[in-house]
Design a protein around this motif. Structure first.
Motif, short mmCIF file in Angstrom:
data_model
loop_
_atom_site.label_atom_id
_atom_site.label_comp_id
_atom_site.label_asym_id
_atom_site.label_seq_id
_atom_site.Cartn_x
_atom_site.Cartn_y
_atom_site.Cartn_z
N LEU A 171 0.82 -1.00 -0.11
CA LEU A 171 0.01 -0.37 -0.01
C LEU A 171 0.65 0.87 -0.09
N MET A 172 1.99 1.58 0.68
CA MET A 172 2.64 2.37 0.46
C MET A 172 3.62 2.68 -0.33
N GLU A 173 3.48 1.36 -1.03
CA GLU A 173 4.24 1.47 -2.61
C GLU A 173 3.21 1.56 -4.22
N LEU A 174 1.51 2.12 -3.38
CA LEU A 174 1.01 2.31 -4.22
C LEU A 174 0.37 1.57 -4.62
N ASP A 175 0.64 -0.43 -4.72
CA ASP A 175 0.50 -1.17 -5.20
C ASP A 175 -0.98 -1.28 -5.08
N PHE A 176 -1.92 -1.04 -4.47
CA PHE A 176 -3.17 -1.43 -4.35
C PHE A 176 -3.84 -2.74 -4.60
N ASN A 177 -3.45 -3.05 -5.79
CA ASN A 177 -4.58 -4.30 -6.22
C ASN A 177 -3.98 -5.26 -4.65
N GLY A 179 -1.73 -4.66 -2.49
CA GLY A 179 -1.71 -4.07 -1.18
C GLY A 179 -3.21 -4.81 -0.24
N TRP A 180 -4.56 -4.24 -0.80
CA TRP A 180 -5.75 -4.61 -0.16
C TRP A 180 -6.35 -6.67 0.20
N HIS A 181 -4.84 -7.28 -0.94
CA HIS A 181 -5.63 -8.91 -1.06
C HIS A 181 -5.75 -8.99 0.67
N ASN A 182 -4.14 -9.22 1.21
CA ASN A 182 -4.88 -9.87 2.14
C ASN A 182 -4.49 -8.08 3.37
N TYR A 183 -4.97 -7.43 3.53
CA TYR A 183 -4.47 -6.36 4.89
C TYR A 183 -6.02 -7.16 5.42
N SER A 184 -6.59 -8.26 5.38
CA SER A 184 -8.11 -8.75 6.19
C SER A 184 -7.20 -9.00 6.88
N PHE A 185 -5.83 -9.74 7.17
CA PHE A 185 -5.30 -10.62 8.12
C PHE A 185 -5.17 -9.37 9.36
#
Length: 219
Positions: A171-177, A179-185
């Motif tokens: 997410l910090m690298e602006l790679d949102f796909n 970045g959000w993929h495993n954010y639910s962890f």
């Protein structure tokens, strides 16, 4: 059984009965401390650990004291016992890993990374790599952090903290796909603090329970 069903008070009393009656004393002693720790009753756990009830290997006791004191936010005292554990057993990877985490808490990132390397050299793996990843992120060394994270995920693909750290870096690298993929962890890291309600997935009907958390961003 009591502990698994959430009746931690009864579980503690049962452990104490076993200890008093000198039945399964070592196991009851260990379980009692684990239950108190799980309930975040660190002062009580420390008091029990300091009782002369069971014979505990000295370095193991020092290490357990270090971990409990760290969780009780007494890092200065925790550091003393972590050092003691290492002095008593210099090749204990777990002791070096705990030492690294405490040094990181105290803001000594360089020594903390050195301690992580020691822990790895003495056979501990996931904890020092996880610690190294967090420290490297704090230092802005994202490439090194990702290397640590990938090594952990090779051994444990569902490791909550490393999956979350990886998402945060993306997410910090602006790679949102990615970045959000495993954010639910992130929700899996704090299950003991989250109410037993369904996770909100965007539905518009019904009521929402909003859990406040630290940080302006979280608010």
């Amino acid at each position: 059984i009591y502990a698994k069903s959430g009746e931690h008070g009864k579980a503690c009393l049962y452990c104490l009965e076993l200890i008093v009656e000198k039945k399964l004393t070592q196991k009851a002693f260990s379980n009692l401390i684990s239950i108190l720790e799980r309930e975040e009753l660190y002062t009580a756990a420390l008091s029990v650990l300091n009782l002369d009830i069971c014979d505990i290997v000295p370095h193991a006791k020092s290490l357990q004291l270090a971990n409990l004191l760290r969780k009780a936010n007494d890092s200065e005292q925790a550091l003393i016992f972590a050092k003691e554990a290492i002095e008593l057993n210099p090749e204990n990877g777990k002791a070096w890993s705990t030492y690294s985490a405490i040094l990181w808490d105290l803001g000594n990132e360089k020594e903390a990374l050195n301690a992580c390397s020691k822990a790895l050299s003495y056979g501990d793996s996931i904890d020092p790599l996880n610690n190294s990843a967090s420290i490297n992120i704090d230092l802005g060394r994202y490439t090194e952090a990702l290397s640590n994270i990938e090594k952990v995920l090779e051994m444990n693909p569902t490791h909550s903290n490393c999956n979350f750290l990886k998402s945060s870096i993306k997410l910090m690298e602006l790679d949102f796909n990615k970045g959000w993929h495993n954010y639910s962890f992130r929700t899996k890291m704090f299950t003991e603090h989250v109410a037993n309600v369904p996770l909100y997935t965007g539905q518009l009907s019904g009521q929402l329970l909003v859990l406040s958390e630290q940080g302006i961003g979280d608010e």
